[in-house]
Design a protein around this motif. Structure first.
Motif, mmCIF file in Angstrom:
data_model
loop_
_atom_site.group_PDB
_atom_site.id
_atom_site.type_symbol
_atom_site.label_atom_id
_atom_site.label_comp_id
_atom_site.label_asym_id
_atom_site.label_seq_id
_atom_site.Cartn_x
_atom_site.Cartn_y
_atom_site.Cartn_z
ATOM 1 N N ARG A 191 0.842 -1.195 0.000
ATOM 2 C CA ARG A 191 0.000 0.000 0.000
ATOM 3 C C ARG A 191 0.874 1.241 0.000
ATOM 4 N N LEU A 192 0.218 2.368 -0.225
ATOM 5 C CA LEU A 192 0.922 3.641 -0.106
ATOM 6 C C LEU A 192 0.639 4.201 1.271
ATOM 7 N N LEU A 193 1.624 4.859 1.839
ATOM 8 C CA LEU A 193 1.426 5.436 3.159
ATOM 9 C C LEU A 193 0.573 6.686 3.015
ATOM 10 N N ASN A 194 -0.513 6.693 3.733
ATOM 11 C CA ASN A 194 -1.463 7.779 3.543
ATOM 12 C C ASN A 194 -1.357 8.751 4.709
ATOM 13 N N PHE A 195 -0.586 9.798 4.527
ATOM 14 C CA PHE A 195 -0.397 10.729 5.620
ATOM 15 C C PHE A 195 0.013 12.087 5.069
ATOM 16 N N LYS A 196 -0.648 13.114 5.559
ATOM 17 C CA LYS A 196 -0.341 14.466 5.061
ATOM 18 C C LYS A 196 0.769 15.057 5.946
ATOM 19 N N TYR A 197 1.871 15.385 5.350
ATOM 20 C CA TYR A 197 2.999 15.942 6.096
ATOM 21 C C TYR A 197 3.139 17.435 5.837
ATOM 22 N N SER A 198 3.301 18.208 6.895
ATOM 23 C CA SER A 198 3.615 19.626 6.709
ATOM 24 C C SER A 198 5.078 19.718 6.273
ATOM 25 N N ASN A 199 5.467 20.914 5.816
ATOM 26 C CA ASN A 199 6.852 21.065 5.365
ATOM 27 C C ASN A 199 7.837 20.839 6.501
ATOM 28 N N SER A 200 7.471 21.376 7.661
ATOM 29 C CA SER A 200 8.428 21.228 8.769
ATOM 30 C C SER A 200 8.512 19.759 9.188
ATOM 31 N N LEU A 201 7.394 19.084 9.177
ATOM 32 C CA LEU A 201 7.419 17.662 9.564
ATOM 33 C C LEU A 201 8.214 16.836 8.556
ATOM 34 N N LYS A 202 8.038 17.184 7.288
ATOM 35 C CA LYS A 202 8.811 16.471 6.253
ATOM 36 C C LYS A 202 10.301 16.550 6.549
ATOM 37 N N LYS A 203 10.684 17.745 6.983
ATOM 38 C CA LYS A 203 12.101 17.967 7.266
ATOM 39 C C LYS A 203 12.540 17.195 8.513
ATOM 40 N N MET A 204 11.692 17.248 9.538
ATOM 41 C CA MET A 204 12.042 16.613 10.802
ATOM 42 C C MET A 204 11.928 15.086 10.726
ATOM 43 N N ASP A 205 11.011 14.636 9.916
ATOM 44 C CA ASP A 205 10.721 13.196 9.912
ATOM 45 C C ASP A 205 10.702 12.648 8.478
ATOM 46 N N PRO A 206 11.868 12.680 7.838
ATOM 47 C CA PRO A 206 11.877 12.252 6.432
ATOM 48 C C PRO A 206 11.487 10.780 6.262
ATOM 49 N N ASP A 207 11.600 10.012 7.324
ATOM 50 C CA ASP A 207 11.310 8.569 7.194
ATOM 51 C C ASP A 207 9.873 8.219 7.567
ATOM 52 N N HIS A 208 9.064 9.214 7.799
ATOM 53 C CA HIS A 208 7.641 9.010 8.092
ATOM 54 C C HIS A 208 7.381 8.144 9.317
ATOM 55 N N ILE A 209 8.228 8.299 10.307
ATOM 56 C CA ILE A 209 8.028 7.486 11.516
ATOM 57 C C ILE A 209 6.736 7.893 12.226
ATOM 58 N N VAL A 210 6.474 9.211 12.251
ATOM 59 C CA VAL A 210 5.261 9.679 12.921
ATOM 60 C C VAL A 210 4.035 9.036 12.259
ATOM 61 N N ALA A 211 4.040 8.998 10.937
ATOM 62 C CA ALA A 211 2.916 8.388 10.217
ATOM 63 C C ALA A 211 2.762 6.922 10.596
ATOM 64 N N LEU A 212 3.886 6.232 10.647
ATOM 65 C CA LEU A 212 3.818 4.791 10.937
ATOM 66 C C LEU A 212 3.307 4.513 12.348
ATOM 67 N N VAL A 213 3.754 5.306 13.298
ATOM 68 C CA VAL A 213 3.354 4.964 14.672
ATOM 69 C C VAL A 213 1.933 5.433 14.978
ATOM 70 N N THR A 214 1.530 6.560 14.390
ATOM 71 C CA THR A 214 0.182 7.044 14.738
ATOM 72 C C THR A 214 -0.916 6.191 14.095
ATOM 73 N N GLU A 215 -0.542 5.290 13.248
ATOM 74 C CA GLU A 215 -1.547 4.333 12.755
ATOM 75 C C GLU A 215 -1.987 3.369 13.867
ATOM 76 N N VAL A 216 -1.155 3.217 14.889
ATOM 77 C CA VAL A 216 -1.514 2.270 15.957
ATOM 78 C C VAL A 216 -1.692 2.887 17.344
ATOM 79 N N ILE A 217 -0.871 3.872 17.702
ATOM 80 C CA ILE A 217 -0.990 4.418 19.067
ATOM 81 C C ILE A 217 -2.080 5.494 19.106
ATOM 82 N N PRO A 218 -2.686 5.785 20.220
ATOM 83 C CA PRO A 218 -2.372 5.295 21.561
ATOM 84 C C PRO A 218 -3.150 4.030 21.948
#
Ligand SMILES: Nc1ncnc2c1ncn2[C@@H]1O[C@H](COP(=O)(O)OP(=O)(O)OP(=O)(O)O)[C@@H](O)[C@H]1O
Ligand SMILES: [Mg+2]
Length: 1034
Positions: free
Chosen positions: A490-517
Motif C-alpha cells: 500500500r501507499l502510506l497515507n499521511f499528510k505531512y507539513s513542510n516542517s514535519l517532512k524535514k524533521m521526519d523524512p522517514d515518516h516514523i510519525v505516520a507509521l506509529v500514529t496508525e496504531v498508538i495510543p
C-alpha cells in the motif's frame, strides 16, 4: 570366563562413562538385549581385551566406568549370576508387556498424556513389580539356595503389594498402572501413590546379601583374598545396578498433567493466566526423547511459548525425580524476573528458588536435605556453580540443566562460558539431562552433536506475524516467493507539513500514529541517542488528545520517576511520558527501566523507542514493531537480530496479528533484500574468541577440578566440546591436539600450571595456587597476575581509614577503557579528598601533581608519567567511592559527567568483580585479611543504598525506589514483606499492581524460607553424629 584369583584389583576411574551407554544401554535388560552387538557388546569386548591383554590373564588392573563392571558382570560372575537372571527376567517382561500392556495402557491412558507404549515399558522395566511378575514365571534351576530364598521373598512381597493395590487383576507393571489409572484429574501429590525408596533400598540390600551369599557358596574352596576381591566387585556391581535402577525408575508419576499433579496445571492457570497448552507444547512434552530424559534442543520462533515447556519439565524433575535443577538465562534482569515469577510455584510445590546473579549465590550451594532447589542463574554464575558442584562431587544432584537462548553459545566470551559449562556437565555427570531452547538456527545439527541431543522444531507463532518494508512512501510486504522478496502492499497515507517532512523524512510519525495510543508500538533505533531524539521528535507532532489518554496513570508514573531520581528527572522522559511515550536503553537506571517496562505492559505507555537490547528476552510485545533503520550502531543488521526484533510484534491473547515494518533508504535496499532472504544464522563455538581466552580458562579449570590431568585427557575432553564438533569449520589448520598443547604451554608460562615431568606428553598437569585462585575467582586470565600484584602491593600499605583503597582494588580492569577521565573533574574531586585519601591515590601510583598538570593541560615529564590504566582505574574508583558515601546515583553521575546508566553498570560490575576478587583471595593464604574486608565490600557495592533498605532489596527485583516506598509504608524487614497481604500492598503503594505485589510477597517468602532452611541445615549438621566415630574394640 576365567580370571586370576589372586591379583584382581578393581579401581574406579574418574574416566567418563559413556553417556549414551548409560542412558540407552545400561538398564540391565538393555544390556542383555544388546549384548549381541552395539554398545553393550563393546563393553564386554573391551573388558575381555583388558583381561586378555594382561600376561596370562594375570592382572585386571584398570576397570574404568567406561567399561563398567555392571555391563560386564557376566565376564565376572558368569551367566548363573542373579543379576543376569534379573536381566533376563526384565527382558522377558519387557517383551511380554510390550504386547500385553499395549492394550491395558490404551485402556487406562489419561486423555492428557499421549504416550509411546513401547518406551514406557522400557522405562518402567525396572520396578519391583515387574521383577515380581517375572520372577514368578521363571524358574532358576541353577541359582544357589540363598538366591532362590531371596527370589521367593521378593515374589511374595510383590504379590502382596500387587494385590493390595490393584486387587491382583492384572500383570501390568505396577508403576505403569499407577501412572495410568491411579491419578485422575484433581488428585494432588499427597494423594498420589509415592515411590517406596526404602523398599527399593532394602531390595538392593537384599540383592547384595543374596549375591554375596552366592559368591560365598560358589567359592567355598577359594582363597580368602579372592573372596574379598569378589565382594568388592559385587559391591561395585550392586552400586551401579542400584544407581541405574534409581536413575531410570525413580521418576514418580504424580498425576495427569504430564506426570504432575493437577495442582500444577491450576497454578499455571492462576499465576500465568494460561489455561491450555499450545498443541506444539503438548507434543513436545510427550516426545519420546523427553519421556526418556534424553537431551533435547527445541527451536521455535520468538514468542512461541518455549519457556512454559521448560518450566513444566523443571517441575517434573524436582517433584517426580527429587533432583535439583539449573536454569541458565542470559541476563541478570531475566534471572530476577524468573525468580520472581517462579517463587510462587516454589512455595506451592515445596521447592526452593535460589537466585544466582550479580554477586548473589553461594558456592558450592547449600546442601538441602529436605527440599530440592531450582538454581536460576546467569551464564557466568551457572559456570561457577557447576565448577563448585564438580569440586564437591555433587553434580549428580542436578538432574536437569535448562538453557534459555541456547544460541548464546555463539555470543563472544559469554558463549565460551556457556560452552564450558555444558561440556563439563556432559563429561562429568551421566545422569544430568540438558535441555536447550533456541530461536531457529542454521546449524542446529552441530549443537545436537555437541549436546548429544535430539531436536524438536516448529514454526508455531501464537499470533501471525506480517513483515513489511517501507521504502519512500510505499509499504511492501515481505514475501519470499517474490523476486526481490518484496510485494507491493500500500501507499502510506499521511499528510505531512513542510516542517514535519524535514524533521521526519522517514515518516516514523505516520507509521506509529496508525496504531498508538490504543495499541502499542516499539520503535527500534540504531543508537541510544537516537532513541531519545526520536521519542522527543514524535511527541512534538502528536495531537493534544494523546495527553488525555490515561492521564492519571501517567501522572503517577512521572511522580515515581522523579522519586527514583531523588527529585531529579530525565528531561526527555519528562516531556515524552505525558504523551505516553518513553525511551528504553541501557542508559536508564534499573529503577527507571522497571517503571518504564511496567507502565508499557500495563498500557500506560503506548510507545517505546528502544535499542536492540529490548529484543533480547524481555517479554514486551507490541502490536506494531518499527525498525527505524537496518543498523545497530554502524553495523548492518544480522538476520538473527532482525528476527529477534520483529518477533516482538503480536501480543498473544490480545492481538489477532502483529506486524513489523523495516524502514529502508534506497541505498540499503540491496543489503536488506539479502537480509530478508538470508538463511538462518549459524552458531559457532567461541572458545577461540579473543585469542582463545575461553579455551585457556577451560583448560585451567579442568586441571584444577581434576577432570583432566594429562594432555591426552584434555584432548579427549575437547573432542566433546562444540569446538570439537566444529574444529574443521572454525580452525581447519589447527587440530584440537595442537590447541590443547599450545594452551597448556601458555598456562605454564603464565605460572598457572606446572608439569610433573619435563615431557608434557607424559606429564601430570598440576594447577598452581595462582591458577586455582584464578579459576575459582573466574578472573580473566589476562588480569590474574596483575590482580595478584595489585593485591600484594595493596597489602603492603593497605589504608583502611576510607573505602577508597579497597574500592580501587576491586574496580574492574575491563571497564577502564570505557571511560576517559575528564581531568578537570578528576582534579576537583582529588582536592575534595581527605589527606589520607590523597595518600591512597599516591600509594596506588597517581600523585596529585600529575592530576594537576593534566587538568592544567600541561605536558607531563616522562619521569613523572603515570600508567594511564592506573589513572583511569582510580578515576572510576573515585566514582564508586562517592557512590558508597552518598548513595545517590544521580548526583554522582552528574558530578562526574557520566550517564546514570554507565554509573549503574560500573556499580554492578564492581560488585560482581568484588565477589570474584574475594574468591580469588580466599585461595591464597597471604591474602587472608582480604577475606573479611571484601565480603563486606561486596555487600555494600551490591546494595549501594541506605542500610535500612538492604533487607528489602535482597528480595529479587526489588530496587531502591520500590524499597523506599515499601519502607515508608511500614514494610521494613524481610519478615514484614513475607507476611504482607498483597492487597494491602496495592493499597498502600501507588501504581503497584496486584500481580507485582503478589510476586514481591512470594519472593520475600521464598527468601525467608531459604534462609531459615539454611540455618536448619546447619543445625542438623552440627547435631548429626559422625558415622566414623572411633569406637573402642572396632
Ligand atoms: N499455552 C499458552 N497459552 C497462552 N499463552 C502462552 C502459552 N504458552 C506461553 N504463553 C505466553 O506467550 C508469551 C511468550 O512466551 P515465551 O516467553 O515462552 O516465548 P519464547 O518462545 O520463549 O519467545 P522468545 O524467543 O522471545 O524468548 C508469554 O507471555 C507466555 O506467558
Ligand atoms: Mg524465551
Amino acid at each position: 570366563m576365567h580370571y586370576n584369583d589372586t591379583e584382581i584389583v578393581v579401581k574406579r576411574s574418574s574416566k567418563k562413562r559413556s553417556r549414551d551407554g548409560f542412558r540407552s544401554g545400561l538398564t540391565p535388560s538393555c544390556k542383555r538385549t544388546s549384548s549381541t552387538g552395539g554398545q553393550c557388546q563393546l563393553g564386554a569386548t573391551k573388558m575381555k581385551e583388558y583381561i586378555e591383554a594382561t600376561p596370562e590373564g594375570k592382572t585386571l588392573e584398570y576397570c574404568s566406568d567406561n567399561e563398567d563392571l555392571f555391563g560386564d558382570y557376566d565376564s565376572i560372575l558368569g551367566d548363573s549370576s542373579f543379576m543376569a537372571k534379573l536381566d533376563d527376567a526384565e527382558q522377558y517382561m519387557g517383551q511380554l508387556n510390550n504386547n500385553s500392556t499395549r492394550q491395558s495402557l490404551k485402556d487406562h491412558k489419561p486423555k492428557h498424556t499421549p504416550s509411546k507404549t513401547g518406551t514406557h515399558v522400557t522405562m518402567e522395566g525396572l520396578t519391583d513389580s515387574i521383577l515380581a511378575g517375572c520372577l514368578e514365571d521363571e524358574s532358576f534351576p541353577d541359582l544357589p539356595s540363598s538366591q532362590i530364598e531371596f527370589h521367593q521373598k521378593v515374589c511374595e512381597n510383590e504379590r502382596a503389594k500387587c494385590q493390595s493395590l490393584d486387587g491382583g487383576h492384572t500383570s501390568t507393571p505396577l508403576v505403569k498402572m499407577t501412572r495410568e489409572v491411579s491419578a485422575p484429574d484433581g488428585i494432588n501429590s499427597e494423594e498420589a501413590p509415592r515411590p517406596a525408596p526404602k523398599a527399593r533400598r532394602s531390595m538392593a540390600n537384599a540383592i547384595k546379601k543374596a549375591m554375596l551369599g552366592n559368591a560365598a557358596t560358589s567359592s567355598s574352596s577359594a582363597a580368602k583374598i579372592a573372596q574379598q576381591q569378589k565382594e568388592m566387585l559385587v559391591t561395585e556391581e550392586i552400586n551401579i545396578a542400584v544407581q541405574t535402577m534409581q536413575s531410570v525408575s525413580t521418576e514418580t508419576d504424580l498425576g495427569p498433567f504430564f506426570g504432575l499433579p493437577s495442582k500444577v496445571k491450576d497454578l499455571i492457570g492462576r499465576l500465568k493466566g494460561i489455561q491450555d497448552l499450545y498443541e506444539w507444547q503438548k507434543t513436545c512434552l510427550t516426545l519420546e526423547s523427553v519421556e526418556q530424559r534424553r537431551n533435547l534442543i527445541y527451536s521455535l520462533p520468538t514468542s512461541g511459548g518455549k519457556t512454559l515447556v521448560a518450566e513444566i519439565l523443571i517441575f517434573k524433575e524436582i517433584l517426580c525425580r527429587k533432583k535439583d535443577v539449573l536454569f541458565i538465562l542470559p541476563y541478570v534482569s531475566l534471572v530476577q524476573e524468573k525468580v520472581r515469577g517462579l517463587a510462587s510455584f516454589g512455595l506451592e510445590l515445596d521447592f526452593l528458588v535460589e537466585e544466582y546473579a550479580g554477586s548473589k549465590g553461594k558456592f558450592p550451594p547449600i546442601k538441602r536435605r529436605h527440599k530440592n532447589s531450582l538454581y536460576i542463574t546467569t551464564i557466568e554464575k551457572g559456570h561457577s556453580l557447576v565448577n563448585s558442584l564438580i569440586e564437591t562431587a555433587r553434580l549428580d544432584s542436578v538432574g536437569l540443566v535448562v538453557v534459555d537462548e541456547l544460541h548464546m553459545l555463539g555470543d563472544g566470551s559469554r558463549g565460551a562460558v556457556l560452552e564450558m559449562t555444558l561440556a563439563k556437565v556432559l563429561h562429568v555427570s551421566q545422569s544430568t539431562q540438558i535441555i536447550g531452547m533456541s530461536a531457529t538456527l542454521g546449524n542446529v545439527g552441530d549443537l545436537q552433536r555437541f549436546l548429544k541431543a535430539e531436536n524438536y522444531s516448529n514454526d508455531f507463532r501464537p499470533v501471525q506475524l506480517k513483515e513489511y518494508v517501507k521504502l519512500k512512501d510505499t509499504i511492501y510486504e515481505v514475501d519470499s516467493k517474490e523476486e526481490h522478496c518484496l510485494k507491493f502492499s500500500r501507499l502510506l497515507n499521511f499528510k505531512y507539513s513542510n516542517s514535519l517532512k524535514k524533521m521526519d523524512p522517514d515518516h516514523i510519525v505516520a507509521l506509529v500514529t496508525e496504531v498508538i495510543p490504543l495499541q502499542s508500538c516499539l520503535v527500534f533505533c540504531p543508537t541510544k541517542k537516537n532513541c531519545e531524539n526520536l521519542a522527543g521528535m514524535i511527541c512534538k507532532y502528536l495531537a493534544r488528545d494523546f495527553l488525555q489518554h490515561k492521564e492519571a496513570e501517567k501522572a503517577t508514573l512521572l511522580k515515581e520517576l522523579r522519586e527514583c531520581g531523588n527529585g531529579v528527572m530525565c528531561p526527555v522522559l519528562k516531556n515524552t511520558v505525558p504523551f505516553g511515550l518513553a525511551y528504553h536503553h541501557s542508559g536508564l537506571t534499573s529503577d527507571e527501566r522497571r517503571l518504564v517496562e511496567e507502565a508499557y505492559s500495563a498500557g500506560v505507555l503506548c510507545l517505546l523507542t528502544c535499542t536492540s537490547t529490548l529484543a533480547a528476552g524481555i517479554n514486551l510485545p507490541a502490536r506494531r514493531v518499527v525498525l527505524r533503520s537496518p543498523y545497530i550502531g554502524a553495523d548492518f543488521l544480522k538476520r538473527s537480530q532482525y528476527k529477534q526484533m520483529v518477533g516482538r510484534a503480536g501480543r498473544a491473547g490480545i492481538d489477532s496479528m502483529g506486524e513489523s515494518i523495516l524502514v529502508l533508504q534506497e541505498k540499503d535496499k540491496a543489503m536488506a533484500e539479502k537480509l530478508l532472504s538470508a538463511p538462518m544464522e549459524k552458531c559457532y563455538s567461541n572458545l577461540l574468541h579473543d585469542g582463545g581466552k575461553g579455551l585457556l580458562s577451560l583448560i585451567l579449570s579442568l586441571i584444577g577440578l581434576n577432570v583432566a590431568q594429562s594432555l591426552g585427557q584434555l584432548r579427549e575432553f575437547l573432542s566433546g566440546t562444540l569446538l570439537g564438533v566444529q574444529q574443521a569449520q572454525i580452525s581447519p589448520e589447527r587440530s584440537l591436539s595442537d590447541m590443547a598443547a599450545e594452551s597448556v604451554e601458555t598456562l605454564r608460562e603464565k605460572g598457572l600450571i606446572t608439569f610433573s615431568a619435563d615431557d608434557v606428553d607424559s606429564s601430570v598437569l598440576l594447577i598452581t595456587k595462582l591458577g586455582r585462585a584464578s579459576y575459582k575467582g573466574s578472573v580473566d586470565l589476562t588480569y590474574s597476575s596483575v590482580l595478584y600484584r595489585d593485591l600484594s602491593k595493596g597489602l603492603e600499605g593497605l589504608l583502611l581509614n576510607s573505602f577508597l583503597h579497597l574500592v580501587y582494588l576491586v574496580t574492574p580492569y575491563d571497564m577502564v577503557s570505557q571511560c576517559k577521565p575528564d581531568w578537570m573533574i578528576y582534579f576537583r574531586q582529588f582536592t575534595l579528598l581527605s589527606v589520607s585519601e590523597q595518600k591512597i591515590c599516591a600509594t596506588v601510583g597517581v600523585p596529585e601533581s600529575f592530576v594537576a598538570r593534566k587538568a592544567a593541560g600541561q605536558t607531563v615529564k616522562k619521569s613523572q608519567a603515570v600508567d594511564p590504566e592506573v589513572a583511569g582505574r582510580l578515576y572510576l574508583a573515585l566514582v564508586l567511592h562517592a557512590l558508597l558515601k552518598e548513595t545517590d546515583l544521580w548526583s554522582v553521575s552528574e558530578r562526574f559527567q557520566l550517564t546514570r546508566g554507565f554509573t549503574q553498570t560500573l556499580l554492578s560490575s564492581s560488585s560482581a568483580f568484588c565477589s570474584c576478587v574475594l574468591h580469588f583471595a580466599e585461595e591464597l593464604e597471604e591474602f587472608w585479611p582480604f577475606k573479611a574486608l571484601l565480603s563486606e565490600l561486596t555487600r555494600r557495592l551490591t546494595y549501594c543504598v541506605q542500610a535500612e533498605l538492604i533487607p528489602l532489596m535482597e528480595v529479587a527485583g526489588v530496587m531502591e525506589a520500590r524499597a523506599k516506598q515499601l519502607y515508608n509504608a511500614g514494610y521494613k524487614t524481610l519478615a514484614h514483606l513475607a507476611n504482607a497481604d498483597p492487597s494491602d500492598l496495592v493499597q498502600s503503594i501507588e501504581n503497584l499492581f496486584k500481580r507485582q505485589a503478589s510476586q514481591i510477597v512470594a519472593s520475600a517468602k521464598m527468601l525467608l524460607q531459604e534462609k531459615a532452611e539454611a540455618l536448619q541445615e546447619e543445625v542438623d549438621d552440627l547435631l548429626t553424629k559422625p558415622t566414623d566415630l572411633p569406637s573402642v574394640g572396632s
